[in-house]
Design a protein around this motif. Structure first.
Motif, PDB file in Angstrom:
ATOM      1  N   ARG A 108      10.280  15.704 113.727  1.00  0.00           N
ATOM      2  CA  ARG A 108      10.512  15.415 112.184  1.00  0.00           C
ATOM      3  C   ARG A 108       9.478  14.706 111.559  1.00  0.00           C
ATOM      4  O   ARG A 108      10.031  14.124 110.459  1.00  0.00           O
ATOM      5  N   GLU A 109       8.439  14.683 112.175  1.00  0.00           N
ATOM      6  CA  GLU A 109       7.312  14.107 111.381  1.00  0.00           C
ATOM      7  C   GLU A 109       6.307  15.148 110.680  1.00  0.00           C
ATOM      8  O   GLU A 109       5.725  15.730 111.573  1.00  0.00           O
ATOM      9  N   ALA A 110       6.162  15.209 109.444  1.00  0.00           N
ATOM     10  CA  ALA A 110       5.273  16.274 108.796  1.00  0.00           C
ATOM     11  C   ALA A 110       3.824  15.791 109.296  1.00  0.00           C
ATOM     12  O   ALA A 110       3.392  14.819 109.120  1.00  0.00           O
ATOM     13  N   MET A 111       3.024  16.847 109.733  1.00  0.00           N
ATOM     14  CA  MET A 111       1.613  16.833 110.297  1.00  0.00           C
ATOM     15  C   MET A 111       0.964  17.891 109.738  1.00  0.00           C
ATOM     16  O   MET A 111       0.512  18.702 110.581  1.00  0.00           O
ATOM     17  N   GLU A 112       1.027  18.214 108.340  1.00  0.00           N
ATOM     18  CA  GLU A 112       0.347  19.352 107.809  1.00  0.00           C
ATOM     19  C   GLU A 112      -0.722  19.840 108.282  1.00  0.00           C
ATOM     20  O   GLU A 112      -1.150  21.015 108.706  1.00  0.00           O
ATOM     21  N   ASP A 113      -1.939  18.742 108.344  1.00  0.00           N
ATOM     22  CA  ASP A 113      -3.265  19.259 108.821  1.00  0.00           C
ATOM     23  C   ASP A 113      -3.192  19.785 110.131  1.00  0.00           C
ATOM     24  O   ASP A 113      -4.046  20.851 110.486  1.00  0.00           O
ATOM     25  N   PHE A 114      -2.737  18.868 111.054  1.00  0.00           N
ATOM     26  CA  PHE A 114      -2.770  19.277 112.591  1.00  0.00           C
ATOM     27  C   PHE A 114      -1.902  20.695 112.631  1.00  0.00           C
ATOM     28  O   PHE A 114      -2.293  21.363 113.610  1.00  0.00           O
ATOM     29  N   GLN A 115      -0.880  20.947 111.903  1.00  0.00           N
ATOM     30  CA  GLN A 115       0.029  21.919 112.121  1.00  0.00           C
ATOM     31  C   GLN A 115      -0.841  23.183 111.549  1.00  0.00           C
ATOM     32  O   GLN A 115      -0.986  24.246 112.263  1.00  0.00           O
ATOM     33  N   THR A 116      -1.649  23.199 110.426  1.00  0.00           N
ATOM     34  CA  THR A 116      -2.403  24.106 109.988  1.00  0.00           C
ATOM     35  C   THR A 116      -3.703  24.437 111.232  1.00  0.00           C
ATOM     36  O   THR A 116      -3.845  25.739 111.474  1.00  0.00           O
ATOM     37  N   ARG A 117      -4.279  23.262 111.899  1.00  0.00           N
ATOM     38  CA  ARG A 117      -5.144  23.398 113.030  1.00  0.00           C
ATOM     39  C   ARG A 117      -4.283  24.157 114.173  1.00  0.00           C
ATOM     40  O   ARG A 117      -5.184  25.053 114.877  1.00  0.00           O
TER      41      ARG A 117
END
Length: 240
Positions: free
Chosen positions: A105-114
């Motif tokens: 439950r911790e947003a990691m938008e850059d790493f998620q996109t990667r």
């Protein structure tokens, strides 16, 4: 509580007789779990395979509850590479490592996109081996174990880098290593921007694997690194 998001299936585990606990790496809500009722059915089970892209709605009475998912398939990745054991191993490893390492439950938008980009590269079959290597480097960084390969930890120079300190994760030059060279990890050229190769990828994954096993895993309660990663490494070695 209700929100809508999109993300990658990391895992789906049986829950009761007909349901599954679905774990997704979502764009805005990070790694998140919820129940999919009827998830073992012939209709729903194929869409819940690791690596698939889903549009999902999460609902719960309270934010602290596990909640439940309603999902729709956006892209089926796993089905397209079932006939390619190496790429399937890579996709499974990436999903397993994300599940293992990332906080819930911790947003990691850059790493998620990667991570989405890596999964797409694996399915498309272009440049994914190098992408996977650097994805593991990024995974170490977002979990607090960044490898600094920009300059020698001893001299500060950026020339003739040849080793990685197993203690600090920093690069060391040949001259800076001196008599300690035998106790350092060899730094593969691929991690310095060298030409990609399967041999280089294997060497690089052995370096990242050292820090995954000896730094990250102990910080997570000494849970073992997922076997899926070792299967990928073994599959790559068989290609050398």
């Amino acid at each position: 509580m209700e929100w809508r998001d999109e993300g990658i299936v990391l895992a789906a585990r049986p829950h009761g007789e007909t349901s599954v606990i679905l774990e997704m790496f979502t764009r805005a809500h990070g790694r998140h779990l919820g129940v999919v009722h009827g998830g073992v059915s012939r209709k729903k089970s194929p869409m819940l395979q690791p690596g698939n892209q889903l549009d999902a709605v999460w609902r719960a009475r309270l934010e602290s509850h596990m909640g439940g998912w309603t999902v729709e398939l956006k892209r089926s990745r796993a089905a397209g590479i079932l006939s390619d054991p190496l790429r399937l191993a890579a996709l499974t490893s990436a999903c397993s490592m994300a599940s293992f390492a990332l906080p819930e439950r911790e947003a990691m938008e850059d790493f998620q996109t990667r991570t989405e980009d890596l999964c797409d590269a694996i399915v498309d079959g272009k440049g994914w081996i190098t992408d996977y290597v650097y994805w593991e480097m990024a995974l170490l960084e977002v979990t607090g174990f960044r490898l600094d390969l920009s300059a020698c930890a001893v001299s500060g120079g950026a020339n003739d880098l040849a080793y990685v300190s197993p203690r600090t994760g920093r690069a060391v030059s040949r001259s800076g290593a001196g008599e300690w060279a035998s106790k350092l990890l060899k730094l593969p050229d691929i991690l310095l921007g060298g030409a990609p190769s399967i041999e280089g990828a294997v060497a690089a994954l052995e370096v990242t694997g050292f820090f995954l096993e000896n730094r990250l895993a102990p910080s997570l309660g000494n849970r073992p690194v997922p076997p899926a990663r070792q299967r990928l490494l073994a599959a790559l070695k068989s290609e050398v």
